[in-house]
Design a protein around this motif. Sequence first.
Motif, PDB file in Angstrom:
ATOM      1  N   THR A 139       0.830  -1.209   0.000  1.00 44.74           N
ATOM      2  CA  THR A 139       0.000   0.000   0.000  1.00 44.74           C
ATOM      3  C   THR A 139       0.864   1.258   0.000  1.00 44.74           C
ATOM      4  OG1 THR A 139      -0.226  -0.100   2.420  1.00 44.74           O
ATOM      5  CG2 THR A 139      -1.973  -1.101   1.117  1.00 44.74           C
ATOM      6  N   ILE A 140       2.005   1.217   0.672  1.00 39.31           N
ATOM      7  CA  ILE A 140       2.914   2.366   0.667  1.00 39.31           C
ATOM      8  C   ILE A 140       3.531   2.552  -0.720  1.00 39.31           C
ATOM      9  CG2 ILE A 140       5.117   3.216   1.581  1.00 39.31           C
ATOM     10  CD1 ILE A 140       4.172   2.018   4.321  1.00 39.31           C
ATOM     11  N   LEU A 141       3.915   1.452  -1.357  1.00 37.75           N
ATOM     12  CA  LEU A 141       4.419   1.542  -2.730  1.00 37.75           C
ATOM     13  C   LEU A 141       3.378   2.167  -3.650  1.00 37.75           C
ATOM     14  CD1 LEU A 141       6.243  -1.877  -3.260  1.00 37.75           C
ATOM     15  CD2 LEU A 141       7.263   0.391  -3.518  1.00 37.75           C
ATOM     16  N   ALA A 142       2.136   1.751  -3.510  1.00 33.55           N
ATOM     17  CA  ALA A 142       1.065   2.292  -4.353  1.00 33.55           C
ATOM     18  C   ALA A 142       0.838   3.770  -4.075  1.00 33.55           C
ATOM     19  CB  ALA A 142      -0.222   1.504  -4.135  1.00 33.55           C
ATOM     20  N   THR A 143       0.982   4.184  -2.823  1.00 32.83           N
ATOM     21  CA  THR A 143       0.830   5.594  -2.463  1.00 32.83           C
ATOM     22  C   THR A 143       1.915   6.443  -3.114  1.00 32.83           C
ATOM     23  OG1 THR A 143      -0.179   5.041  -0.335  1.00 32.83           O
ATOM     24  CG2 THR A 143       0.796   7.224  -0.523  1.00 32.83           C
ATOM     25  N   VAL A 144       3.147   5.946  -3.087  1.00 33.45           N
ATOM     26  CA  VAL A 144       4.287   6.726  -3.591  1.00 33.45           C
ATOM     27  C   VAL A 144       4.414   6.644  -5.109  1.00 33.45           C
ATOM     28  CG1 VAL A 144       6.801   6.974  -3.514  1.00 33.45           C
ATOM     29  CG2 VAL A 144       5.531   6.496  -1.408  1.00 33.45           C
ATOM     30  N   PHE A 145       4.297   5.446  -5.658  1.00 33.76           N
ATOM     31  CA  PHE A 145       4.586   5.249  -7.074  1.00 33.76           C
ATOM     32  C   PHE A 145       3.346   5.098  -7.949  1.00 33.76           C
ATOM     33  CE2 PHE A 145       8.408   3.743  -4.857  1.00 33.76           C
ATOM     34  CZ  PHE A 145       9.364   4.546  -5.480  1.00 33.76           C
ATOM     35  N   GLY A 146       2.174   5.041  -7.329  1.00 37.10           N
ATOM     36  CA  GLY A 146       0.944   4.955  -8.099  1.00 37.10           C
ATOM     37  C   GLY A 146       0.391   3.544  -8.161  1.00 37.10           C
ATOM     38  N   PRO A 147      -0.808   3.427  -8.734  1.00 34.38           N
ATOM     39  CA  PRO A 147      -1.522   2.145  -8.731  1.00 34.38           C
ATOM     40  C   PRO A 147      -0.820   1.022  -9.477  1.00 34.38           C
ATOM     41  CG  PRO A 147      -2.933   3.934  -9.548  1.00 34.38           C
ATOM     42  CD  PRO A 147      -1.585   4.504  -9.311  1.00 34.38           C
TER      43      PRO A 147
END
Length: 196
Positions: A139-147
């Motif tokens: 979820t943190i990766l998705a927050t920073v780098f997008g979906p």
Amino acid sequence: MPRTEARWAWLLSDGGEPRNWMLLLAPLLGRHTDGWAGLGWGVVAAVFTAVLPTVILRFGEHRRYWGDRHVRRRQDRIVAAPGVMASVITGTVLLYELDAPVEVTALVTAMLAVLLALLVITFFWKVSVHSAVASGALTILATVFGPWSLVLAPVVVLIGCSRIRLRCHTAGQVGVGFLIGAAVGSSVFDLVRCWA
């Protein structure tokens, strides 16, 4: 369980260990936020959230304070938790005090919050740390780098399945781990970034 299936389950379980997520994610976020200097901060974060906790868990395993580095017994996790938490808390304080990049500090704070939530539950029930850290990291990766980061979701699910197949956790323990990691990890990460 057939030998080949057991081998794949162990590979997924060992590859998806919480320390491996932090060894990759902390330097990645640091580099993304602040270039090479940020990468250095990410390495510092990884030392306190992955390297030192691993040393602590190996030491406890060697001294037979618990059975193995995964600390499978719920009661053993309560014994192991103070050393691991002390390392993560120390790293978090240092990152704040030394003005590390916000995304690195937010990551470590989020993972500390996830560990605290898991520790509270561990007094009553065993929950999957593998699943919690993997889903929190995703979820943190998705927050920073997008979906697009969500392409890693099947890997996170497979890690959870490996824990079930190895009989380290039930489906419920893995599911609760997923929920805590995603909900607590992403919420605290966003909160820290907003306040910075």
